[in-house]
Each structure stands twice: as C-alpha cells, then as structure tokens.
Design an enzyme around this catalytic site. Structure first.
Site, short mmCIF file in Angstrom:
data_model
loop_
_atom_site.label_atom_id
_atom_site.label_comp_id
_atom_site.label_asym_id
_atom_site.label_seq_id
_atom_site.Cartn_x
_atom_site.Cartn_y
_atom_site.Cartn_z
N ARG A 250 45.00 65.69 25.83
CA ARG A 250 45.45 66.70 27.05
C ARG A 250 43.90 66.73 27.84
O ARG A 250 44.06 66.37 29.09
CB ARG A 250 45.87 68.14 26.91
CG ARG A 250 46.02 69.01 27.98
CD ARG A 250 46.65 70.23 27.61
NE ARG A 250 46.33 71.35 28.35
CZ ARG A 250 47.23 71.52 29.30
NH1 ARG A 250 48.36 70.74 29.63
NH2 ARG A 250 47.19 72.73 30.03
N TYR A 282 36.59 70.65 34.05
CA TYR A 282 36.69 69.07 34.29
C TYR A 282 35.74 68.47 35.02
O TYR A 282 35.45 67.36 34.92
CB TYR A 282 38.18 68.53 34.44
CG TYR A 282 39.03 68.95 33.10
CD1 TYR A 282 38.90 68.27 31.94
CD2 TYR A 282 40.03 69.92 33.27
CE1 TYR A 282 39.75 68.66 30.80
CE2 TYR A 282 40.62 70.14 32.17
CZ TYR A 282 40.60 69.56 31.02
OH TYR A 282 41.34 69.98 29.86
#
Length: 301
Positions: A250, A282
C-alpha cells in the site's frame, strides 16, 4: 471492576455502532482502558470513571511509561482521552481528566516501501506450477495489493460482486464500512480472472463464502495473519532482506504514484484516507523526487 464494566460496554457499543469502527480498532481502543482498570484493581483504588482524577491517571501513566516507547505512550494517552471524552459526552462527568496531560512528541515514522524491481522480484518468485495450487491466488493477491493500494482487511473482504472490470474499477469497503471505487489495471484484472475462473472454481466453497474472492484451502476467507505469512514466505524465498508486510504494498503504491506525478488528492481518494494530512506523509518519502519537481517546474529554475 463492576463500576467500570457498564461504561466500557457502553463505550464499546458506541465505537461499533455510532462510529462504525472495525473489530480490530474497537479492541485497540478498549485495550488502553482495560490497562487502566487493571492498574486500579492492582493498587486497590476504589474509583469509578465518573470520579477518577487526573492525578490517578498521571500515576498510572508514570507507572507504565518505562515499558512503552513514546509512540505507544502517545497511543495510550490518546485512547484514554477518547474514552473519557465519551464519558463527558454522555453527561457522566463534566471534565476530561486527561485534558491537561500532554501527548509525547514523536517523529512521524515514514513507511517502508519496495522498489518496482523488488515488487517484480517478489511476484516473480511465486511458483505457478500445477503442484502449487495457491500460486495463482497468491499472485493475484500481491498484484491487487500493489495495483490498488488496499489495506489487508479490504483485500480479505473483497467480493466477486465488487469487481466491475468492464468499468475498470473495484468497490472497496474500508474503515467504518465506507465504500470507495478504486481503478484496477488490465494486468491485475487478468491475474484475478485466471485465479477466479481457473483455480477458485475447482475448490469446495463453504456456505456463506460463495461471494468472497480470495479463499483459503478450506473454502473460507483468508485471515490477516495468513496474508502476512504468504508475504513473509515469499520475501524469504526471493531472498529479499527487508521486513515487509501487506501494508508495504500500500505504501509502495502511494509512493510510486507520487513519484510519477499523481496529485495528493487523487492518492487520498484511492487510499480511502479521511484527511489529506494522512496522505501528506508520502510527500516525505523521496526528497530527491521533490527536488526534481522544483528543478523542473519552478519558474525561477
């Protein structure tokens, strides 16, 4: 302790019914409260949730702090704050005894990721020969985790009726039973179809699992632990010297999308994050990538 049981049971119902949390999340929330209750019983402190003081809770936190890292302490305090916020919300008391207790400052842990070569190596190590009856299933599982960025619980609960291949999407049921549609590429569709039409149809299926996509040998849904074991064994087989889990796929999904120019809002929608802040982690993954963005797109460069 009887004086706590009713409040804990009511809180459990609130988490499950009103907040729609999964069984795992509910268990985690209750675990923190039960640790406090165990401390109170062990020290023979006669106090209910309505009367417990900040001082008593502070003593409990000091008592347990030596055995916990900052991240675990932060989670413990957060869990207790949530419980007493519920107690206040229900009108059992007027104040939250943890209101002034500070959560330890912790650095944001960046998730581990795999490179595309490492993912290819992992998937390529899967034995697809006739003697390995689970090979095609495992390949479809890994391709789905990576190409759709699913949580492991979302993967195990995926239904055949959730597959909308003609439209290029799958329907995913995430946290709090919230549903979202996630794009699925043609290659992953192909691997799922091979498993579904050529392997899955040949095995006995237990009643109640006819619509569950990924099945174990006994014809029931796979557990989270089984997915972890599959990935752990494949990593060992591929001689990949990294500690990885289903969540690694993921994280890799989100990181690779970002590196290839996807915007955060789109990644947020596909991951099923309620807040863009969760997705922003991220942005810290690859500083070289961020520097390239500046070099390529800033007008002064």
């Amino acid at each position: 302790m009887k004086s706590w049981t009713k409040y804990i049971n009511d809180y459990q119902s609130y988490l499950k019914i009103e907040r729609g949390l999964s069984d795992n999340s509910v268990t985690n929330y209750l675990f923190d409260v039960k640790r406090l209750v165990a401390y109170i019983e062990e020290n023979e402190i006669d106090v209910s949730p309505k009367k417990i003081t900040e001082e008593t809770i502070q003593q409990f936190i000091y008592h347990i702090a030596e055995t916990l890292n900052p991240r675990s302490r932060a989670r413990l305090i957060s869990g207790l704050k949530s419980f007493f916020s519920y107690i206040v919300f229900e009108g059992y008391r007027e104040d939250n005894p943890l209101a002034l207790i500070e959560v330890p400052k912790i650095g944001r842990k960046l998730p581990d990721t795999l490179s595309t070569d490492e993912i290819d190596m992992l998937i390529g190590s899967i034995d697809l020969s006739a003697k390995n009856k689970q090979g095609h299933r495992n390949k479809a599982i890994l391709e789905t985790l990576y190409s759709c960025g699913l949580r492991v619980s979302e993967l195990t609960e995926l239904k055949i009726s959730d597959l909308f291949f003609d439209e290029g999407f799958i329907k995913v049921t995430g946290k709090g039973n919230k549903q979202r549609f996630v794009p699925i590429d043609n290659l992953t569709q192909k691997y799922i179809t091979i498993y579904k039409d050529e392997v899955r149809v040949l095995q006995p299926i237990q009643k109640g699992y006819e619509d569950t996509l990924f099945l174990n040998r006994r014809g029931k849904s796979l557990t989270r632990a089984m997915i972890f074991t599959i990935i752990k064994n494949l990593a060992k087989q591929a001689e990949l010297n990294k500690t990885i889990s289903p969540h690694t796929f993921r994280h890799s999904f989100a990181t690779h999308l970002l590196e290839n120019g996807a915007d955060l809002r789109s990644i947020q929608l596909m991951l099923g994050h309620e807040s863009i802040t969760t997705t922003e982690i991220y942005m810290h993954m690859d500083r070289k990538f961020l520097k390239n963005i500046i070099d390529n797109y800033h007008p002064r460069r």
